[in-house]
Design an enzyme around this catalytic site. Sequence first.
Site, PDB file in Angstrom:
ATOM      1  N   GLU A  51      46.481   3.571  42.574  1.00 39.74           N
ATOM      2  CA  GLU A  51      45.788   2.756  41.573  1.00 39.74           C
ATOM      3  C   GLU A  51      46.797   2.097  40.614  1.00 39.74           C
ATOM      4  O   GLU A  51      47.751   2.752  40.183  1.00 39.74           O
ATOM      5  CB  GLU A  51      44.853   3.666  40.767  1.00 39.74           C
ATOM      6  CG  GLU A  51      43.986   2.934  39.750  1.00 39.74           C
ATOM      7  CD  GLU A  51      43.146   3.904  38.921  1.00 39.74           C
ATOM      8  OE1 GLU A  51      43.526   5.088  38.812  1.00 39.74           O
ATOM      9  OE2 GLU A  51      42.119   3.464  38.365  1.00 39.74           O
ATOM     10  N   LYS A 103      36.475  -1.465  40.223  1.00 38.46           N
ATOM     11  CA  LYS A 103      36.163  -0.050  40.002  1.00 38.46           C
ATOM     12  C   LYS A 103      34.772   0.121  39.400  1.00 38.46           C
ATOM     13  O   LYS A 103      34.477  -0.422  38.339  1.00 38.46           O
ATOM     14  CB  LYS A 103      37.226   0.506  39.047  1.00 38.46           C
ATOM     15  CG  LYS A 103      37.188   1.992  38.798  1.00 38.46           C
ATOM     16  CD  LYS A 103      38.460   2.399  38.001  1.00 38.46           C
ATOM     17  CE  LYS A 103      38.519   3.871  37.712  1.00 38.46           C
ATOM     18  NZ  LYS A 103      39.835   4.270  37.136  1.00 38.46           N
ATOM     19  N   CYS A 109      39.757   5.638  42.061  1.00 33.69           N
ATOM     20  CA  CYS A 109      40.021   6.794  41.185  1.00 33.69           C
ATOM     21  C   CYS A 109      38.788   7.603  40.783  1.00 33.69           C
ATOM     22  O   CYS A 109      38.264   8.376  41.571  1.00 33.69           O
ATOM     23  CB  CYS A 109      40.816   6.355  39.970  1.00 33.69           C
ATOM     24  SG  CYS A 109      41.603   7.776  39.149  1.00 33.69           S
TER      25      CYS A 109
END
Lengths: 378, 378
Positions: A113, A190, A227
């Site tokens: 990331e 995300k 993540c």
Amino acid sequence: MNNTTLEEILDKHLPEPELREVKRILFGRELEPLKLPAWESDKKFEVQGWKLGGALAEQLRPPRIIRVGLIQNAIVLPTTEPVADQRDAIHKKIIGYIEHAAACGVNIVCMQEAWPMPFVFCTREKHPWCEFAEDAEHGPTTTLLSDIAERHNMVIISSILERDSNNGDTLWNTSVVIGADGKIIGKHRKNHIPRVADFNESTYYMEGNTGHPVFETRYGRIAINICYGRHHPQNWMMFGVNGAEIVFNPSATVGELSEPLWPIEARCAAIANNYFTCAINRVGTEIFPNAFTSGDGRSMHNNFGEFYGSSYVAAPDGIRTPGLSRNRDGLLVAELDLNLCRQAKDNWGFRMTQRLDMYAKELAEAVKPDFKPQIIRE
Amino acid sequence: MNNTTLEEILDKHLPEPELREVKRILFGRELEPLKLPAWESDKKFEVQGWKLGGALAEQLRPPRIIRVGLIQNAIVLPTTEPVADQRDAIHKKIIGYIEHAAACGVNIVCMQEAWPMPFVFCTREKHPWCEFAEDAEHGPTTTLLSDIAERHNMVIISSILERDSNNGDTLWNTSVVIGADGKIIGKHRKNHIPRVADFNESTYYMEGNTGHPVFETRYGRIAINICYGRHHPQNWMMFGVNGAEIVFNPSATVGELSEPLWPIEARCAAIANNYFTCAINRVGTEIFPNAFTSGDGRSMHNNFGEFYGSSYVAAPDGIRTPGLSRNRDGLLVAELDLNLCRQAKDNWGFRMTQRLDMYAKELAEAVKPDFKPQIIRE
């Protein structure tokens, strides 16, 4: 000691057949190592390769064997150096690793990331860190990678801090998918933004607005769960519903917070959705110029804690590879037969027994402001 | 060897501090053992007790400390004995274990799936096995347990094969929840029915019609995710959405199929939903009179494989207890502070970042017959 991996400790101390039994319970069936070209330049870079196996020969489909590469790394320059120099130094190092992945026959490579920058969000400072944000389609990182992707016929998944100048200069945490012809296939933002410990990302960007895209590349159907989305089984689920065969999980997470959870979540997603998952974490400790507190009563300090690496791949039938190092840069190459996804679905039947219609109805109720949970009282 | 647990192997062979480091990565923070009364009658019965800890002292809520008990066991008589005798013998043994759980201060006890009977579904024979089915409210097992629950002020979760004579004599795989006053609080029917290996349960009963009830007992809000529902993150999720603080997973599963998955799934659910999970599996190998095949090309045989026990408890912050034995009857007692559930939610923020509205919408689309997955092509 603190940087020895679980696998290293077990290998060193357990006799056969106890080692075999422990690995059976912890990891599943035994894996065959891949023979890969040596990396000569730097002992600090670890290369591991595993053949995941497990797929049966089918009569009507040929095997669909591909290699994925997971790259974990530390930053290069101190965070006090100019932004452009910091980024250039990381670019240069990682290009070397990607070239090595190409030499290892990797078809799809994924970095951690926000790979071209330190993980600055612990600081809550906007300046100068927001300068690391770049255009997803035409920024320096994408431009650099397009060339390499085309040269090596590789799909590259590149997770960056995105500057969306078409939409009010907003920031996003974004993964860009570059096809093997060097052209951008698309991007994903995300979905779930953390509110925990020093992961002050909600100070910088909002929840993603790109849904759950699956990118159909020439090497297979892939998706990216960025993540903290790892903690949300529904995020994993929707990539599965949309047809993903491999879901990458580029991450940045620190030992004290999440290390015992790390082997569990991406692997559970592989099991539940019968696809491959690739969990990638950065390594090293990043020091920032201005000290900050962490909302836990400790005195102020200049670092986020240690990113513990330990990147690994899990398979649709629940087995997994060993992890990469806790503290060194590394490349993990995994050879997969994508036919295993559908075979695992046929075997376990999770997709057909999933009762999505029931959950669609129950969730539709659950999100109403006057929702009454189904509680039965004594 | 094949019946040594992972924990026993590690304890025996790893030196300190390597043992400590391996356990930190595998299980999370160190647990304090509970001092429990000794079990004298039978060496084949293992008793383990752990204090899970981890909760902070709050100013406005007192701690809510309770003890749960997980019972795993083998059947007693051969499957060729009369049905009533088989059931009576199991009843007798388990009553002894429940009495010992009471002596250990257990407030809520849960047995394995279909505990008063062998796990007959591998045979695909209806006769005589369907005779094990009994009325959830007034059958012999519930009647027996009501008395014990009241006597010991315990909540008992009893998973049986249910005969629903009010509804066409249908069968269900059902967990009955008996309150500490001996009265039935309610029941839950297994939501997801397996179609894998010798788990031919879909031959006997259908998907449950009781939703995702949470039972509010005097000791906390509990729910039951029966066996194969463990593989479905949405099943775990809905119990969480409805407010569960502990979810029990009474199971019956065999080594060859699922052992490397066992430590992953119930624990991942504890993490994702910030509640306690209790995974319980039976032990032993059950031999049936008529041989059967397993749809895998092997010759016919009379058993289902070995149920591997390994029952364990996982906490809302992701840590877990060691597992019970792979092959012996056992009682696992865990002392929990239920306040940890909300504290873990506050810490990690998963519930607030869950975006259930997005998933309600996406699932509503996904279940339409003309659903178009979100695929972006190269």
